[in-house]
Every structure is written in C-alpha cells, then in structure tokens.
Scaffold this active site. Sequence first.
Site, PDB file in Angstrom:
ATOM      1  N   CYS A 283      15.823  36.906  63.524  1.00  0.00           N
ATOM      2  CA  CYS A 283      14.492  37.101  63.365  1.00  0.00           C
ATOM      3  C   CYS A 283      14.007  35.877  62.489  1.00  0.00           C
ATOM      4  CB  CYS A 283      14.624  38.354  62.042  1.00  0.00           C
ATOM      5  SG  CYS A 283      15.239  37.988  60.639  1.00  0.00           S
TER       6      CYS A 283
ATOM      7  N   GLU B 196      21.585  34.274  56.103  1.00  0.00           N
ATOM      8  CA  GLU B 196      20.633  33.158  55.978  1.00  0.00           C
ATOM      9  C   GLU B 196      21.082  32.033  54.858  1.00  0.00           C
ATOM     10  OE1 GLU B 196      16.586  34.783  54.836  1.00  0.00           O
ATOM     11  OE2 GLU B 196      17.612  36.463  53.564  1.00  0.00           O
TER      12      GLU B 196
ATOM     13  N   ASP C  49      15.579  30.401  56.566  1.00  0.00           N
ATOM     14  CA  ASP C  49      16.224  30.105  55.424  1.00  0.00           C
ATOM     15  C   ASP C  49      17.540  29.554  55.578  1.00  0.00           C
ATOM     16  OD1 ASP C  49      14.621  30.529  53.111  1.00  0.00           O
ATOM     17  OD2 ASP C  49      14.984  32.683  53.234  1.00  0.00           O
TER      18      ASP C  49
ATOM     19  N   HIS D  78     -12.877  46.952  66.299  1.00  0.00           N
ATOM     20  CA  HIS D  78     -12.698  47.609  67.583  1.00  0.00           C
ATOM     21  C   HIS D  78     -13.252  46.763  68.764  1.00  0.00           C
ATOM     22  CE1 HIS D  78     -12.503  52.099  66.202  1.00  0.00           C
ATOM     23  NE2 HIS D  78     -11.291  51.163  66.281  1.00  0.00           N
TER      24      HIS D  78
HETATM   25  C1  PEP Z   1      14.369  33.869  57.602  1.00  0.00           C
HETATM   26  O1  PEP Z   1      14.505  33.265  56.349  1.00  0.00           O
HETATM   27  O2  PEP Z   1      14.361  33.199  58.726  1.00  0.00           O
HETATM   28  C2  PEP Z   1      13.282  34.928  57.490  1.00  0.00           C
HETATM   29  C3  PEP Z   1      13.142  35.464  59.033  1.00  0.00           C
HETATM   30  O3  PEP Z   1      12.856  35.297  56.547  1.00  0.00           O
HETATM   31  P1  PEP Z   1      11.721  34.763  55.722  1.00  0.00           P
HETATM   32  O4  PEP Z   1      10.821  33.715  56.397  1.00  0.00           O
HETATM   33  O5  PEP Z   1      10.811  35.880  55.289  1.00  0.00           O
HETATM   34  O6  PEP Z   1      12.386  34.347  54.281  1.00  0.00           O
HETATM   35 MG    MG Z   2      14.600  34.425  54.667  1.00  0.00          MG
END
Ligand code: PEP
Ligand code: MG
Length: 565
Positions: A499, A428, A452, A186
Amino acid sequence: MLKGIGSSEGYGIGRVLLVKEQSLEFTPKTDCNPGTELERYRKAVDEFCIKTENMAERMKATVGEKEAEIIAGHILMIKDPYMNGEIEKFIEGGQCAESALTAICDMFAMVFSSADDELTKQRATDVNDIKNTVLAILLGAEETDISAAPANTVLVAKDLTPSMTACINKENIAGIITETGGRTSHSAILARAMEIPAVQSVPNATEILSDGDMVIADGSEGIIIPEPTQSQIDEYTEKRVKFIEERKALSAFIGKDTITADGIKVELVGNIGKPDDANKVVECDGEGIGLFRTEFLFMDRSSRPNEEEQFEAYKKAALIMKNKPVIIRTLDVGGDKDIPYLEMKKEENPFLGFRAIRYCLKNKDLYMTQLRALVRASAFGDIRIMVPLVTCVDEIRAVKDMVKAIMDEYSASGIAYNKDLKIGVMIETSASCLIADLLAKEADFFSIGTNDLTQYTMCVDRGNADAAYLYSTYNPAVIRAIKHIIECGKKQGIPVGMCGEAAADKLMIPLLISFGLDEFSVSATSVLSTRKTISDWTKEQADALAEKVLSAVTEHEVVEILKAE
Ligand code: PEP
Ligand code: MG
C-alpha cells in the site's frame, strides 16, 4: 496565469463564453393575496419539475445515469414536504411567492453549508440551484443559452449549477472555469463525467476574462492562461493530444480484470483517508480498499471521534464498497502525524519513538474504542483490520487478544460481527521484515508499506532534504526486503499486498509481479494506469528483469536497468 483547483483533468483551449448571472431581482411583498400567490408558486414548481425531468432524461443520454439522478433529485427536494410546507406557510402568511421561496431556500442552504462533511455542504449548491431556477420561472427571466455555444468554447461562470451543466453539448465545450467549487462539487463530478477539463475556485475569473477572449484551462494542474501566446497554444495543443490518447488507452481498462499479459490475476485496490473517498475508488474501478488511513478521522477536530462516529465511518466505507475487501488500518499517530489533542510528548526521535501501535497499546481505552467500532462495522461488509508499524510478534498477539475479547463480549450480548474477521500486519520496518516468517504465522495477511519501509531500511528520514538521495525504493536493500517479505508470506500461504507509493510505480511494478505480489493498493487516480502497466508484462519478462535488477549493486544501476525496459 491564474491559479485555481483542477477538478477535471485535461487541457481546454478556446474562446470564453461568460455565463451571465440572470437578473433575479424582485421587490418583496408581504401583503399579497395568499390564494393568487399559492397558485403562482405551485404553477412555477410544476413547470420546474417538467423542465428538470426533461433535463434529467437528456442527461441520461449525454452524461450518464448517475449524473442524471443528481438533477432528478432536485424534484424530490422541492417536493420535500418540510421544505415545500414551509414555503407555502410563508405564502399563506401574506408573502409573495418569490420572497417565501428565497427565505426558506436560503435557510436550508445555510444549514447545509455549515455541515462538516463535504457531501452535505454540496446540498447547499443544489438548494441555490433550485431557488434560482424557480425564481427565474416566477420572474420570466432570460437564461444564457449554453446549449447553443459554438465549438471550442470555454465556459466561465461564478458557479456552474447542475442545471446549467445539463445544457452542455460536450462536443463544443472545451473547458470550464468557475469562481467557486472544488473537486467534490457537483459541477466537478459532471465535468469529469463528460470529460471536460475544469478549473474551479479561480478568484474573479468572470471579471478578468471577457466574452471572446482566448484562454487555456489546464484542469490537470489547476491553471488558467488568459490570452496565451502562440507558443503556449502549441505547447498545450500537444499536451491535449497526448492526454486524450492516454485517456483513451486507459479507459479501455475500465471493467477489466487486473491481469498480467500472460493471465496471472492480481488484486488492484485503493488507498483512502475518509469514507467518502471510497466513492472515488469505485469511480476509478478499484476492486476494494487496501488502506484506509484512519488517522484522518482523528485530524482537524478538537477531540477524538467516539465509538459511534467511528462505527458509522467504517460502516459507510464498507457499504460503499459493497462486500469488496476494505482494509482499515488502526490509528497510525506519531512520527510526522501529529494530533494535537492527544498531547503526545515531544520526542528526540519521533520516528523511532512512541508512535502507531506502540502508542495504541499503551492507550488501551482509545484503542479499544477503535477496535470495538471496527468489529461492529465488520457485520456490514468485508472489513479487515491492519496494524501499522509492527516490530515484534507480541504486538500483533496483543491486538488479536483485544479483538477476541471484544468478539466474546459481542457474542454474549448478541451484537453482530464477522466471525471470520481478518487481522493483518503492515510490514514497514526492518524488524518486521526480518521476522516476516514469524509474523506470517500470526497474521491473516501482509501489506508492505514501502514509504516507511524505505525510511527504516535506509535509516533515512522521509522528510530530510540533505539525506533525500538515500530515500529511494530502488536501493538494493529495499528491493531485497520487499522480495523477502513476499516470499515469507507466500511460504506461509497468506496474501501479500503493498500500500506504499511503490505499488503504483511503473518501474517497480514488473519487479512486484516477479516477486509474486498479490495485491496492489494505490491512490484512486492511479488505479487504471496501474492496471495498464500490470497488463504490459508477462511473468517471464518480469522474472528476467528481476534477475538483472537483483544482480545490480547500486541504486543507480537498478534505476538504469528498470528505465532501459
Ligand atoms: C507506508 O508507510 O508505506 C504507508 C502506506 O503508510 P503511511 O504513508 O501512511 O505511513
Ligand atoms: Mg507507514
């Protein structure tokens, strides 16, 4: 130099004020008059409640509504019929108010601190805080007056309780150093809300530092510099000025749409590993979750989470995000992600082996458990399912068939779920990139995992130091792959997100704008800086840059072009 956990970013430079522990010693008595002790205890609780209410009011104005609620919550805790009832029972048995209060609060604190989740663990700090404040009232003990601290004070304490933090005048407190606590305590939440740099869990800080010492608290790196030299003071003063300027510029982006300079709106969401991390995404003004890495639910335990546990975790993330999109990636094990109890075989080439969706489709029981939990949780928000490491159409079709079977069963037995539950593919691998047009016909959305994708496109292990020079998203091969994936998604009319780490990369963002990326999924702390970078570019400028980059021949050339902007 001392090392701790940086729990509130920024640089505090000033003189130490040691927050001394009040002496809360007392002689326990067990043959007291229950009537007199009950009256003393109840009077102390009344005084505690008035004090706490006033403090919460003050905090609402100085810190914020949410933080004031934490303090106001202490009133509910001490008035909790179970806790309060137990204390009074002990007093009725002849114990003095101090003994009864200490015994019950210690018991509650012990139960809370042995919990698995961080938030429940933090309740132990609350109970201790309540205990110490009520004890101080009962004993008439003196407190360090934090509110009277002079300008440029760095507070140093064993633990900074929420009630102490509530007395802080943030104009005068340059930094906070504690011996306990971490990012989720906190005091850290309050320090961040007040924008005071904080370093926590610094061993023996209260013994090493003395009242009046000059000190630097680097909350960004989690470092303390006692008695800094003039050149260190100058260096950190410069860092501080720059940090404050940058923060001011970024805070202007809170509550704003994520749009390019010429008004193209994109989605900006966060990456998480545990449901509670969603709070951080909300705090940083993320517009949803673009990647929930569910393997974290399977780690640090001795057996896999059952359907109910998983359901609760997915539901929690959905509820925190209040109907905003929550993309949950199904179990991505193997490669560098080992989960011992799954007893995966040792492989010659783990990154090319039995991992992620390959493992899940061969371990149907484990995968069905996860999908059942996900489908059920979809009734509580905008949950979407994402499948990792896809390399062929059959894999996504197999997942869709499994989800369909679960939905049919739930429909027949009246279990609620979202009938429009979206299923997306993480792109990926080079295989999925090359058949992105085919996958786009099967998937509701794409999310590009550049971490990846770079590895598999460049045929380079993410962790191999000797080949690390090839692991770069700026390679023309990777840039072409990203462009191709986005184009395939667009052609089929499905949204395309990203992502991997590249989504938050200042140099990559203009290229992604030019290619037409719909969604950027980044770590919570990168949300505002990503929003700012996106706002710096028009589509026309981004296109002009992309044209130059696409005509470059080497990775080095690409980097030069991007850096020149
Ligand atoms: C990626 O491969 O870009 C990804 C977001 O997955 P991770 O890093 O968990 O393999
Ligand atoms: Mg990945």
